[in-house]
Motif scaffolding. Structure first.
Motif, PDB file in Angstrom:
ATOM      1  N   PHE A   1      90.535  89.292  55.813  1.00 55.11           N
ATOM      2  CA  PHE A   1      91.135  87.904  56.415  1.00 55.11           C
ATOM      3  C   PHE A   1      92.435  88.194  56.442  1.00 55.11           C
ATOM      4  O   PHE A   1      93.213  88.990  56.265  1.00 55.11           O
ATOM      5  N   LYS A   2      92.753  87.119  57.478  1.00 49.86           N
ATOM      6  CA  LYS A   2      94.183  86.960  57.801  1.00 49.86           C
ATOM      7  C   LYS A   2      94.937  85.974  57.379  1.00 49.86           C
ATOM      8  O   LYS A   2      94.600  84.672  57.430  1.00 49.86           O
ATOM      9  N   ILE A   3      96.158  86.167  56.819  1.00 51.82           N
ATOM     10  CA  ILE A   3      97.050  85.065  56.241  1.00 51.82           C
ATOM     11  C   ILE A   3      98.108  85.016  57.217  1.00 51.82           C
ATOM     12  O   ILE A   3      98.954  85.844  57.450  1.00 51.82           O
ATOM     13  N   LYS A   4      98.246  83.753  57.646  1.00 55.37           N
ATOM     14  CA  LYS A   4      99.301  83.133  58.673  1.00 55.37           C
ATOM     15  C   LYS A   4     100.008  82.221  57.967  1.00 55.37           C
ATOM     16  O   LYS A   4      99.568  81.251  57.410  1.00 55.37           O
ATOM     17  N   ASP A   5     101.329  82.060  58.410  1.00 60.26           N
ATOM     18  CA  ASP A   5     102.378  81.057  58.000  1.00 60.26           C
ATOM     19  C   ASP A   5     102.501  79.939  59.175  1.00 60.26           C
ATOM     20  O   ASP A   5     101.444  79.975  59.923  1.00 60.26           O
ATOM     21  N   ALA A   6     103.271  78.935  58.668  1.00 63.23           N
ATOM     22  CA  ALA A   6     103.202  77.976  59.747  1.00 63.23           C
ATOM     23  C   ALA A   6     103.433  77.993  61.204  1.00 63.23           C
ATOM     24  O   ALA A   6     103.274  77.357  62.145  1.00 63.23           O
ATOM     25  N   GLY A   7     104.288  79.176  61.446  1.00 64.95           N
ATOM     26  CA  GLY A   7     104.652  79.835  62.656  1.00 64.95           C
ATOM     27  C   GLY A   7     103.733  80.805  63.441  1.00 64.95           C
ATOM     28  O   GLY A   7     103.869  81.234  64.345  1.00 64.95           O
ATOM     29  N   ASP A   8     102.444  80.843  62.883  1.00 61.19           N
ATOM     30  CA  ASP A   8     101.410  81.795  63.309  1.00 61.19           C
ATOM     31  C   ASP A   8     101.667  83.142  63.293  1.00 61.19           C
ATOM     32  O   ASP A   8     101.023  83.981  63.892  1.00 61.19           O
ATOM     33  N   ASN A   9     102.613  83.521  62.191  1.00 68.79           N
ATOM     34  CA  ASN A   9     103.011  84.790  61.951  1.00 68.79           C
ATOM     35  C   ASN A   9     101.898  85.434  61.139  1.00 68.79           C
ATOM     36  O   ASN A   9     101.844  84.908  59.974  1.00 68.79           O
ATOM     37  N   HIS A  10     101.401  86.641  61.088  1.00 62.99           N
ATOM     38  CA  HIS A  10     100.471  87.333  60.448  1.00 62.99           C
ATOM     39  C   HIS A  10     101.452  87.838  59.580  1.00 62.99           C
ATOM     40  O   HIS A  10     101.967  88.849  59.389  1.00 62.99           O
TER      41      HIS A  10
END
Length: 247
Positions: A148-157
């Motif tokens: 799974f990938k967790i990304k922040d609000a800026g779509d940064n991994h």
């Protein structure tokens, strides 16, 4: 108590409620572990149909700091148990909404082999406070294990979740460790983990009510801690939410 000792023990001494003057995600700042316990649904036990899940979330002192309640449709819980669309409301002991998690139904999702395609990837959207987007957790493609990938609000991994080669979800799995490692931005360094805890033979055999331990660094940003909690719930619904008759 060491991490190994903590993982080996299932005798959690729980203080029901913690009254905290902190608001929103601020109460996560001084926390490096969370224990998540799903409440047993007797309707599910008697009828074999998944109910709307309810969870209690405790800090490392076993004080309840949050609760979580699912909203979903009966027909999706009946026919699409592990892929169902739902909204999970996470609120504090003052009944104030802290985090909202949302997952849309995708009929062909779940297989790790084809998760690189958007239409086949399970995804969870997180808001905190409600209405404010803070990130996503999405299934990543893999040939042999859940990723799974967790990304922040800026779509940064920001984090990767790496699951075990084989997950165990049957009553006789006391010695089988279901560990999902939290890897840093380099995709190699382990900074924390999600552990599925064994709850005893009868509860594992008769219900889908699960328990998890989340370990994260104390100095991790509170929004990333919240996203790690979101990843835990996506893992629960994708892999461990099937009622025993359907498992």
């Amino acid at each position: 108590m060491s991490v190994k000792q903590e993982e080996a023990s299932n005798n959690y001494q729980i203080t029901p409620i913690l009254s905290s003057p902190l608001n929103g995600l601020d109460c996560l700042r001084s926390i490096d572990s969370l224990y998540i316990s799903q409440q047993v649904s007797w309707t599910e036990v008697m009828c074999g149909i998944a109910s709307e899940a309810k969870f209690d979330i405790f800090n490392d002192k076993r004080e309840r700091i949050f609760q979580a309640i699912e909203t979903s449709t009966f027909w999706q819980r009946l026919f699409c148990t592990t892929r169902r669309s739902f909204t999970l409301r996470i609120f504090d002991n003052n009944n104030q909404d802290i985090i909202i998690l949302k997952r849309e139904f995708k009929c062909c999702s779940g297989c790790c082999w084809c998760a690189n395609m958007q239409c086949c990837s399970q995804e969870l959207i997180a808001e905190s406070p409600p209405g404010t987007f803070i990130g996503t957790v999405s299934q990543d493609g893999s040939c042999c294990r859940p990723m799974f990938k967790i990304k922040d609000a800026g779509d940064n991994h920001v984090l990767t979740v790496q699951g075990p080669l084989m997950t165990c979800d049957i009553p006789c799995t006391r010695c089988c460790e279901n560990k999902f490692a939290l890897l840093g931005t380099d995709g190699i360094t382990e900074i924390g983990a999600i552990y599925k805890k064994y709850r005893g033979y009868f509860q594992e055999a008769l219900t889908s009510a699960d328990a998890f331990l989340l370990k994260v660094p104390m100095d991790l940003d509170v929004k990333i801690k919240a996203m790690s909690l979101a990843a835990l719930f996506l893992i629960e619904y994708m892999i461990f939410s099937a009622v025993p008759e359907k498992n």
